[in-house]
Design an enzyme around this catalytic site. Structure first.
Site, PDB file in Angstrom:
ATOM      1  N   ASP A  34       0.824  -1.215   0.000  1.00  0.00           N
ATOM      2  CA  ASP A  34       0.000   0.000   0.000  1.00  0.00           C
ATOM      3  C   ASP A  34       0.858   1.265   0.000  1.00  0.00           C
ATOM      4  OD1 ASP A  34      -2.044  -1.754   0.117  1.00  0.00           O
ATOM      5  OD2 ASP A  34      -2.804  -1.157   2.102  1.00  0.00           O
ATOM      6  N   GLU A 115     -26.302 -16.197  -7.684  1.00  0.00           N
ATOM      7  CA  GLU A 115     -25.338 -15.172  -7.246  1.00  0.00           C
ATOM      8  C   GLU A 115     -25.671 -14.771  -5.830  1.00  0.00           C
ATOM      9  OE1 GLU A 115     -25.475 -11.565  -9.656  1.00  0.00           O
ATOM     10  OE2 GLU A 115     -25.976 -12.858 -11.354  1.00  0.00           O
ATOM     11  N   LYS A 117     -26.806 -12.426  -3.067  1.00  0.00           N
ATOM     12  CA  LYS A 117     -27.572 -11.188  -3.099  1.00  0.00           C
ATOM     13  C   LYS A 117     -26.951 -10.272  -2.056  1.00  0.00           C
ATOM     14  CE  LYS A 117     -32.273  -9.382  -3.189  1.00  0.00           C
ATOM     15  NZ  LYS A 117     -32.065  -8.193  -2.373  1.00  0.00           N
ATOM     16  N   ASP A 119     -26.179  -7.142   0.307  1.00  0.00           N
ATOM     17  CA  ASP A 119     -27.060  -6.255   1.056  1.00  0.00           C
ATOM     18  C   ASP A 119     -26.470  -4.848   1.066  1.00  0.00           C
ATOM     19  OD1 ASP A 119     -29.303  -5.641   2.364  1.00  0.00           O
ATOM     20  OD2 ASP A 119     -28.783  -6.635   4.255  1.00  0.00           O
ATOM     21  N   TYR A 229     -23.550  -6.949 -11.171  1.00  0.00           N
ATOM     22  CA  TYR A 229     -24.348  -8.163 -11.412  1.00  0.00           C
ATOM     23  C   TYR A 229     -25.192  -8.094 -12.676  1.00  0.00           C
ATOM     24  CZ  TYR A 229     -27.860  -5.256  -8.996  1.00  0.00           C
ATOM     25  OH  TYR A 229     -28.680  -4.243  -8.610  1.00  0.00           O
ATOM     26  N   LYS A 317     -34.331 -15.666  -0.305  1.00  0.00           N
ATOM     27  CA  LYS A 317     -33.830 -14.934   0.857  1.00  0.00           C
ATOM     28  C   LYS A 317     -33.309 -15.858   1.954  1.00  0.00           C
ATOM     29  CE  LYS A 317     -34.398 -10.776   1.059  1.00  0.00           C
ATOM     30  NZ  LYS A 317     -35.544  -9.912   1.154  1.00  0.00           N
ATOM     31  N   CYS A 411     -45.726 -11.605  41.212  1.00  0.00           N
ATOM     32  CA  CYS A 411     -46.385 -11.576  39.910  1.00  0.00           C
ATOM     33  C   CYS A 411     -46.810 -10.144  39.556  1.00  0.00           C
ATOM     34  CB  CYS A 411     -47.603 -12.490  39.951  1.00  0.00           C
ATOM     35  SG  CYS A 411     -48.638 -12.365  38.494  1.00  0.00           S
ATOM     36  N   CYS A 414     -50.885 -10.126  39.702  1.00  0.00           N
ATOM     37  CA  CYS A 414     -51.677 -10.287  40.927  1.00  0.00           C
ATOM     38  C   CYS A 414     -50.873 -10.107  42.215  1.00  0.00           C
ATOM     39  CB  CYS A 414     -52.367 -11.645  40.937  1.00  0.00           C
ATOM     40  SG  CYS A 414     -51.245 -13.013  41.248  1.00  0.00           S
ATOM     41  N   CYS A 429     -46.153 -17.807  38.410  1.00  0.00           N
ATOM     42  CA  CYS A 429     -46.955 -17.117  39.413  1.00  0.00           C
ATOM     43  C   CYS A 429     -47.722 -18.192  40.167  1.00  0.00           C
ATOM     44  CB  CYS A 429     -47.938 -16.162  38.741  1.00  0.00           C
ATOM     45  SG  CYS A 429     -49.274 -15.683  39.845  1.00  0.00           S
ATOM     46  N   CYS A 434     -54.925 -15.470  39.973  1.00  0.00           N
ATOM     47  CA  CYS A 434     -54.248 -14.477  39.142  1.00  0.00           C
ATOM     48  C   CYS A 434     -55.097 -14.191  37.902  1.00  0.00           C
ATOM     49  CB  CYS A 434     -52.883 -15.003  38.728  1.00  0.00           C
ATOM     50  SG  CYS A 434     -52.009 -13.883  37.634  1.00  0.00           S
TER      51      CYS A 434
HETATM   52  S1  IVH Z   1     -30.417  -8.555  -9.976  1.00  0.00           S
HETATM   53  C1  IVH Z   1     -33.891  -7.634 -12.483  1.00  0.00           C
HETATM   54  N1  IVH Z   1     -28.408  -9.451  -8.544  1.00  0.00           N
HETATM   55  O1  IVH Z   1     -31.496  -6.732  -4.961  1.00  0.00           O
HETATM   56  C2  IVH Z   1     -32.820  -8.019 -11.566  1.00  0.00           C
HETATM   57  N2  IVH Z   1     -29.814  -7.797  -7.610  1.00  0.00           N
HETATM   58  O2  IVH Z   1     -34.556  -6.870  -5.111  1.00  0.00           O
HETATM   59  C3  IVH Z   1     -32.527  -6.961 -10.621  1.00  0.00           C
HETATM   60  N3  IVH Z   1     -29.172  -7.107  -5.357  1.00  0.00           N
HETATM   61  O3  IVH Z   1     -32.323  -3.704  -6.468  1.00  0.00           O
HETATM   62  C4  IVH Z   1     -31.483  -7.184  -9.666  1.00  0.00           C
HETATM   63  N4  IVH Z   1     -27.401  -8.397  -5.192  1.00  0.00           N
HETATM   64  O4  IVH Z   1     -30.191  -3.849  -5.089  1.00  0.00           O
HETATM   65  C5  IVH Z   1     -29.464  -8.621  -8.601  1.00  0.00           C
HETATM   66  N5  IVH Z   1     -26.598 -10.318  -7.422  1.00  0.00           N
HETATM   67  C6  IVH Z   1     -27.630  -9.479  -7.470  1.00  0.00           C
HETATM   68  C7  IVH Z   1     -27.950  -8.627  -6.389  1.00  0.00           C
HETATM   69  C8  IVH Z   1     -29.070  -7.809  -6.508  1.00  0.00           C
HETATM   70  C9  IVH Z   1     -28.146  -7.483  -4.595  1.00  0.00           C
HETATM   71  C10 IVH Z   1     -30.220  -6.141  -4.980  1.00  0.00           C
HETATM   72  C11 IVH Z   1     -30.342  -4.977  -5.903  1.00  0.00           C
HETATM   73  C12 IVH Z   1     -31.756  -4.986  -6.402  1.00  0.00           C
HETATM   74  C13 IVH Z   1     -32.442  -5.810  -5.377  1.00  0.00           C
HETATM   75  C14 IVH Z   1     -33.609  -6.511  -6.023  1.00  0.00           C
END
Ligand code: IVH
Length: 674
Positions: A34, A115, A117, A119, A229, A317, A411, A414, A429, A434
């Site tokens: 770095d 993939e 998802k 956050d 993505y 999810k 309790c 009561c 209790c 009661c």
């Molecule tokens: S695809 C039409 N891929 O999830 C497809 N979304 O509920 C649209 N997100 O608004 C999204 N990781 O903010 C896709 N690997 C992923 C993702 C992803 C996170 C989020 C994204 C999107 C929301 C959809």
């Protein structure tokens, strides 16, 4: 140094810095330390300051942020940024797959891409001729905010696309999720705490807050990262599968998640989900599930979309997402069975779409194990997506003055004593009346195998309790025709019938009576055991824990429960009133051959050597019965000093009167025999 020399050095530095950026952010494989990178960056900035005409927007130096904006411009997305439908279990994912098959009219297994998802928050970046020209938030999917200045400060987003492997397209709109890695989030909050600034409640909020800064110089200090993505408009290049997109974007320096997987058929995608779910905690960033996408772009187009989400993709999810909030109070609720449950009252917070403000803390051990205190910040989650639970306390945010939670000794409903029976996790209790338990207790009291009051159903009990006519078992025996006939769905006839049933129930058996009392842990069988052993109620009521545990089948838990039950003043009072009302039973068969079998004793006045309860207990041990009132059934009255009207009444009925001394000698004699 002249302009030409400066240009040469600047170009070399930029090239090197772009390369090392790519190694660092995209390949996650830095080549140089770095410090060396920083040295090159400082040299570049120095030259750019001396020769401002050589500054270009894609220079790696241009990531430090720009002067603050008044407000963000809005950007309309040429291709809407859709959202995703959610699935929460394997079944829902298989259903999604069936739908895809149905719509594509095919039986063949579909290729999906799975993939992580991420956050964070979705953004779109535009590259024209390889140069970053726009960065926008998703917004409502159709219009977002122009956050270009902020986007430019994120190291993982190239200012210029790499072109060493592939020619850059005329235009490339790439979409991805900006997020803050957990470690960076932790450090950021630590620093904010030192500075007395409000803390971010989770990495996603921190990422969103950082990206939507009007002052991009602040964004530049935030540890933001991105995984791409997908794409929007692309000119000068075509793709046939989503997988191809994921494999191509990194060649331009746009990193995609290396944990993405190509799955043949939905079962592989489901297996991928479970695999990732298991490893979830090992990741340096937060994921809230996986996204499953149909791989073939032609099939995606055929499937199309409904109500702002594509039919070709679904978010699977993860079970519970977490939020942070504050414990404002810990209250204790009393359940139908008398079990006390501590409940955290929290500052309302949205978890997976539902506002959560309460969570059960289960019991004292749980509170102690997690060391939860009023005033603490806690991580909560909805277990299985439904029931909220406190995961842990954020100790670093604990205010200095919070106190350990003390479980109430009485309790909250009561005021009766609360006990935690040995080996049990919960407190109970012990109050017989009661209000929290009253309806259930009365239903039990009146039930077939207890006092057997036919016709006293749930609806009736509800009314009696709600109208305040019955506050304990004994009140049942004071009900009159007028009161009953005034209840809903109660004619005079049925009121009369009920009164007769109540009257009939007075003649019961000791086991039934004990069972009806609803002593915690004493069911029908133990009630029988206790009745047989003690022969009478008084003997049981005065037995100590040790005596109780000597009985077969009675362990320390039950003994403790019985003892506490009968030690509770309110309970003794209700029992006394029940007996005064005429609730009675025949002595159990087993006591027929005991010396006082068939005798019914009443005590009046003071006994010099023992309490009245002790005296009654002894009578019962010897097979006799006791009563509180004089009636024709009473066979002996023990009259001590200051005996009152009972003595007069007994004399009038010609019942045999004993002095306390006579009583003592009778029992001495019989106790010796036994
Ligand atoms: S695809 C039409 N891929 O999830 C497809 N979304 O509920 C649209 N997100 O608004 C999204 N990781 O903010 C896709 N690997 C992923 C993702 C992803 C996170 C989020 C994204 C999107 C929301 C959809």
């Amino acid at each position: 140094m002249n302009l030409a020399e400066a240009r040469k050095e600047i170009e070399a530095l930029r090239k090197a810095l772009h390369y090392h950026n790519y190694r660092y952010y995209v390949l996650d494989d830095p080549e140089i330390p770095d410090a060396e990178y920083d040295r090159m960056m400082r040299r570049l900035m120095e030259l750019e300051t001396r020769f401002p005409e050589l500054v270009t927007p894609d220079s790696p130096s241009q990531r430090v942020g720009a002067p603050p904006l008044e407000a963000f411009e809005t950007v309309s997305h040429d291709v809407p940024m859709l959202s995703l439908a959610n699935g929460f279990d394997d079944g829902e994912i298989r259903e999604f797959d069936r739908r895809v098959h149905r719509m594509l009219k095919t039986d063949a297994a579909i290729d999906y891409v799975g993939e992580p998802k991420m956050d964070g928050l979705a953004i779109e970046v535009r590259y024209e001729k390889g140069l970053l020209t726009l960065g926008a938030t998703r917004g409502d999917g159709f219009t977002g905010e122009d956050v270009t200045a902020n986007i430019r400060t994120i190291g993982a987003i190239p200012l210029r696309l790499r072109s060493d492997e592939l020619p850059v397209p005329e235009r490339l709109d790439a979409r991805g999720e900006v997020f803050m890695p957990i470690e960076g989030f932790r450090k950021l909050n630590e620093q904010r705490k030192k500075e007395g600034q409000p803390l971010f409640s989770n990495p996603r909020n921190a990422a969103a807050g950082s990206l939507r800064q009007l002052d991009s110089r602040i964004t530049a200090t935030r540890p933001l990262d991105i995984y791409f993505y997908g794409i929007g408009i692309v000119e000068g290049m075509t793709f046939t599968t989503h997988w191809e997109i994921l494999k191509t974007l990194p060649k331009f320096g746009l990193k995609t998640n290396p944990h993405a997987r190509l799955c043949h058929g939905i079962e592989e995608a489901i297996a991928y989900y479970h695999d990732l779910l298991e490893k979830r905690d090992d990741f340096p960033y937060e994921m809230d599930g996986i996204v499953i996408k149909v791989n073939e772009l032609a099939l995606q187009r055929e499937l199309g979309e409904v109500s702002r989400s594509p039919r070709w993709a679904i978010a699977y999810k993860f079970p519970a997402s977490q939020e942070m909030t504050r414990i404002e109070d810990i209250i204790v609720q009393v359940g139908r069975t008398g079990v006390l449950t501590p409940v955290a009252v929290m500052k309302p917070v949205e978890v997976e779409g539902a506002v959560v403000s309460r969570a059960t803390l289960h019991n004292q051990d749980e509170i102690e194990r997690k060391d939860i205190r009023v005033g603490d910040w806690v991580i909560i989650q909805r277990a299985g997506g439904v029931i909220p639970e406190v995961v842990r306390v954020v100790l670093s945010k604990r205010p200095p003055d919070v106190k350990r939670f003390e479980f109430p000794k009485t309790c909250p409903v009561c005021g009766s004593p609360v006990v935690r029976l040995p080996g049990e996790a919960s407190h109970r209790c012990m109050g017989i009346s009661c209000p929290a338990q009253l309806k259930a207790k009365i239903r039990h009291f009146a039930s077939k195998r207890a006092m057997d009051i036919d016709g006293l159903g749930q609806k009736l009990v509800d009314q009696l309790v709600d109208k305040g006519l019955v506050k304990n078992f004994a009140d049942l025996y004071r009900l009159n025709l007028e009161q009953l006939a005034g209840l809903e769905r109660m004619g005079e006839k049925s009121a009369q019938n009920l009164l007769e049933e109540i009257e009939k129930s007075k003649a019961t058996t000791l086991p039934r009576f004990l069972y009806a009392l609803g002593i915690p842990l004493v069911g029908e069988h133990l009630a029988q055991v206790l009745a047989e052993h003690f022969g009478g109620l008084e003997a049981l009521m005065s037995a100590d824990e040790e005596t109780l545990t000597q009985i077969n089948e009675i362990g320390p838990q039950v003994a403790r429960s019985i003892r506490t039950f009968f030690d509770t003043q309110e309970n003794r009072e209700v029992i006394r009133r029940l007996r005064d009302a005429g609730v009675r039973w025949e002595a159990p068969a087993a006591s027929h051959d005991l010396p006082l079998a068939g005798e019914v004793f009443v005590f009046t006045g003071a006994l010099p050597d023992m309490t009245r309860d002790e005296a009654k207990a002894i009578v019962e041990r010897l097979g006799g019965q006791t009563a509180n009132q004089i009636s024709r059934k009473v066979t002996r009255v023990v009259a001590g000093e200051k005996a009152g009207s009972k003595l007069e009444k007994a004399k009038a009925l010609g019942i045999r009167i004993l002095t306390p001394e006579q009583f003592n000698s009778i029992i001495r004699e019989h106790m010796r025999e036994r």
